[in-house]
Write an enzyme that holds these catalytic residues in place. Structure first.
Site, PDB file in Angstrom:
ATOM      1  N   THR A 204       0.836  -1.209   0.000  1.00 32.63           N
ATOM      2  CA  THR A 204       0.000   0.000   0.000  1.00 32.63           C
ATOM      3  C   THR A 204       0.862   1.246   0.000  1.00 32.63           C
ATOM      4  O   THR A 204       1.943   1.237   0.575  1.00 32.63           O
ATOM      5  CB  THR A 204      -0.851   0.019   1.299  1.00 32.63           C
ATOM      6  N   ARG A 232     -12.057 -10.145  -1.637  1.00 31.38           N
ATOM      7  CA  ARG A 232     -11.768  -9.449  -0.374  1.00 31.38           C
ATOM      8  C   ARG A 232     -11.416  -7.983  -0.626  1.00 31.38           C
ATOM      9  O   ARG A 232     -10.657  -7.651  -1.535  1.00 31.38           O
ATOM     10  CB  ARG A 232     -10.607 -10.153   0.329  1.00 31.38           C
ATOM     11  N   VAL A 233     -11.985  -7.103   0.174  1.00 30.00           N
ATOM     12  CA  VAL A 233     -11.664  -5.682   0.095  1.00 30.00           C
ATOM     13  C   VAL A 233     -11.193  -5.243   1.475  1.00 30.00           C
ATOM     14  O   VAL A 233     -11.788  -5.625   2.489  1.00 30.00           O
ATOM     15  CB  VAL A 233     -12.902  -4.867  -0.343  1.00 30.00           C
ATOM     16  N   GLY A 234     -10.142  -4.464   1.510  1.00 32.08           N
ATOM     17  CA  GLY A 234      -9.603  -4.010   2.794  1.00 32.08           C
ATOM     18  C   GLY A 234     -10.090  -2.624   3.155  1.00 32.08           C
ATOM     19  O   GLY A 234     -11.139  -2.159   2.708  1.00 32.08           O
ATOM     20  N   ASP A 235      -9.300  -1.963   3.979  1.00 35.24           N
ATOM     21  CA  ASP A 235      -9.665  -0.626   4.482  1.00 35.24           C
ATOM     22  C   ASP A 235      -9.431   0.487   3.463  1.00 35.24           C
ATOM     23  O   ASP A 235     -10.090   1.532   3.509  1.00 35.24           O
ATOM     24  CB  ASP A 235      -8.833  -0.311   5.727  1.00 35.24           C
ATOM     25  N   THR A 255      -2.269   1.960   6.972  1.00 32.91           N
ATOM     26  CA  THR A 255      -1.715   0.807   6.260  1.00 32.91           C
ATOM     27  C   THR A 255      -1.658  -0.370   7.231  1.00 32.91           C
ATOM     28  O   THR A 255      -1.719  -0.188   8.437  1.00 32.91           O
ATOM     29  CB  THR A 255      -0.326   1.132   5.660  1.00 32.91           C
ATOM     30  N   GLY A 258      -6.106  -4.577   7.021  1.00 33.68           N
ATOM     31  CA  GLY A 258      -7.284  -3.753   6.754  1.00 33.68           C
ATOM     32  C   GLY A 258      -8.488  -4.087   7.611  1.00 33.68           C
ATOM     33  O   GLY A 258      -9.220  -3.191   8.039  1.00 33.68           O
TER      34      GLY A 258
END
Ligand code: SD4
Length: 343
Positions: A204, A232-235, A255, A258
Site C-alpha cells: 500500500t 476481499r476488500v480491505g480498508d 496501512t 485492513g
C-alpha cells in the site's frame, strides 16, 4: 519563527548515528507551524520517498493538494516490481485486484475496490469522485467505468516477482498475513513466511498533503493483502477506514491489516481524536491502542500503522510493530522517519 521545525528525539546517540547513515530519521514528530505557502506531503513506507517527489513538484508550483496526492501515488502504482498496483501479489486465485481512495478539502471523495487490469486505480477513484453521483464503484462496474473514461485495460499477467511469490505460496496455500514491515530480511532471514524475498512486504501507499493555500487532501492505493480470498476488500478504499480528511482538523491514512483498521473506522477515529486536541502523533497512538486492546494477544500477529497531518502542518505516526517508516517532504527537507510503535 514561521517554517521552523521542532523535532522530538526519542533515540540514543548511537542509534541516531546508525539511522542517519541510512537516511532514516529517528525523529518521531515533525512540527511545521502552518503559514500560507508552506506546503508539506507525507506518505507511508520507504516507497513514499519517490512518490513524495512527484507530489512536491505540484505543491511547489502552488498546485492543489488533491493533484499532488494523485500524482504522488501514481509513481508507486507504475513501478511494476513494487508492492502496489499491477506488479503486486495476487489473490489466492492468482489475480491482482486493486483498491484505492482519494479525498479533498471539501469532503469530496471517491473510491474503487476489487478493480482488475487498470494501472492507475487512484485516478479512477478521482473520476468516481468528480464524474459520478457516487463515492464507490467496485469490481466489473468499476472496470467498466474506467474503460468508458479512457483508461487502458492492461494484460492479465503477474509480474515476475509476484509470479515467484505466488508459486511459493501455492505450496501451502495457507492464508496467513505476515506483519507488514520494512527490512524484512533483517527480521526473517532470506526465507520469509510468504516466500517474499524483497526488503519489504507491504502492499500500500497512503499519502497526505497540505498545499500553499492550507488545503488538505489524501490518497491511498493498494493491491490489498497478498493471497487474500477472491473478492476481499480491505480498508484502503473505505472512506473513514483507510483514509479521512477534514480540512478544519486534519487528515489520516492507514496501512496494515485492513480488517482491523475497518473495525475501528481507523482514519476517521484519528481525525476525531485530533479534533479533540490530540497531536497527530498522540491521535495515531490512541487509535493503535484501541486496536491493540481489541485484539488482545493477537495484536502481536498483526501490523497496523497510521500517519496523520493536522491543519497546522504537524505530522505524526504510530504503528503496532516496529519497522514502519514514513516519508516527509517539506520545503527544506526530504526524509524517512521511523515511526514509534506499540511493541
Ligand atoms: C489492506 N491496508 O488491504 C491494506 C494492506 C496494506 O501494506 O496496507 N498493506 O488491508
Amino acid at each position: 519563527m514561521p517554517g521552523r521545525r521542532k523535532f522530538l528525539q526519542t533515540s540514543l546517540f548511537g542509534g541516531i548515528a546508525v539511522l542517519l547513515r541510512k537516511n532514516i530519521s529517528p525523529l518521531t514528530e515533525v512540527e511545521q507551524p502552518f503559514t500560507k505557502g508552506n506546503p508539506i506531503v507525507i506518505s507511508t513506507w520507504n516507497t513514499g520517498l519517490e512518490a513524495n517527489k512527484a507530489a512536491w513538484k505540484i505543491l511547489v508550483a502552488n498546485g492543489r493538494a488533491l493533484d499532488a496526492v494523485e500524482e504522488g501515488v501514481k509513481v508507486t502504482e507504475t513501478s511494476l516490481n513494487c508492492c502496489v498496483g499491477l506488479g503486486a501479489n495476487p489473490d489466492r486465485d492468482g489475480f491482482v485486484t486493486l483498491d484505492a481512495s482519494i479525498m479533498d478539502e471539501s469532503f469530496n471523495c471517491g473510491s474503487v475496490a476489487f478493480l482488475e487490469r487498470i494501472m492507475h486505480p487512484i485516478s479512477v477513484a478521482r473520476r468516481v469522485m468528480e464524474k459520478t453521483p457516487h463515492v464507490m464503484l467496485v469490481g466489473s462496474g468499476a472496470q467498466q467505468f474506467a474503460i468508458a473514461e479512457g483508461f487502458p485495460i492492461e494484460e492479465q499477467k503477474l509480474s515476475p516477482d509476484a509470479h515467484k511469490n505466488y508459486e511459493q505460496w501455492l505450496k501451502t496455500s495457507e492464508y496467513k498475513p505476515v506483519i507488514n514491515i520494512e527490512n524484512l530480511q533483517k527480521t526473517h532471514g532470506p526465507s520469509t513466511p510468504t516466500g517474499q524475498s524483497g526488503e519489504f512486504n507491504h502492499d500500500t501507499i497512503g499519502m497526505l498533503a497540505m498545499d500553499a493555500n492550507g488545503n488538505l487532501s489524501g490518497s491511498c492505493t493498494t493491491s490489498g493483502m497478498g493471497f487474500k480470498m477472491r473478492g476481499r476488500v480491505g480498508d484502503s478504499p473505505i472512506i473513514g477506514a483507510g483514509l479521512f480528511v477534514d480540512n478544519s482538523v486534519g487528515a489520516c491514512v492507514a496501512t496494515g491489516q485492513g480488517e482491523d483498521i475497518i473495525r475501528i473506522s481507523g482514519s476517521h477515529t484519528v481525525v476525531e481524536l485530533m479534533r479533540h486536541g490530540l497531536s497527530p502523533q498522540e491521535a495515531c497512538k490512541k487509535a493503535i491502542e484501541r486496536i491493540v486492546k481489541i485484539k488482545k494477544a493477537k495484536a502481536k500477529e498483526i501490523q497496523v500503522a497510521f500517519i496523520a497531518l493536522n491543519n497546522k502542518g504537524q505530522v505524526g505516526a504510530f504503528a503496532i510493530h516496529k519497522e514502519f517508516d514514513y516519508a516527509v517532504h517539506t520545503n527544506t527537507e526530504e526524509k524517512l522517519i521511523k515511526s514509534p510503535s506499540w511493541f
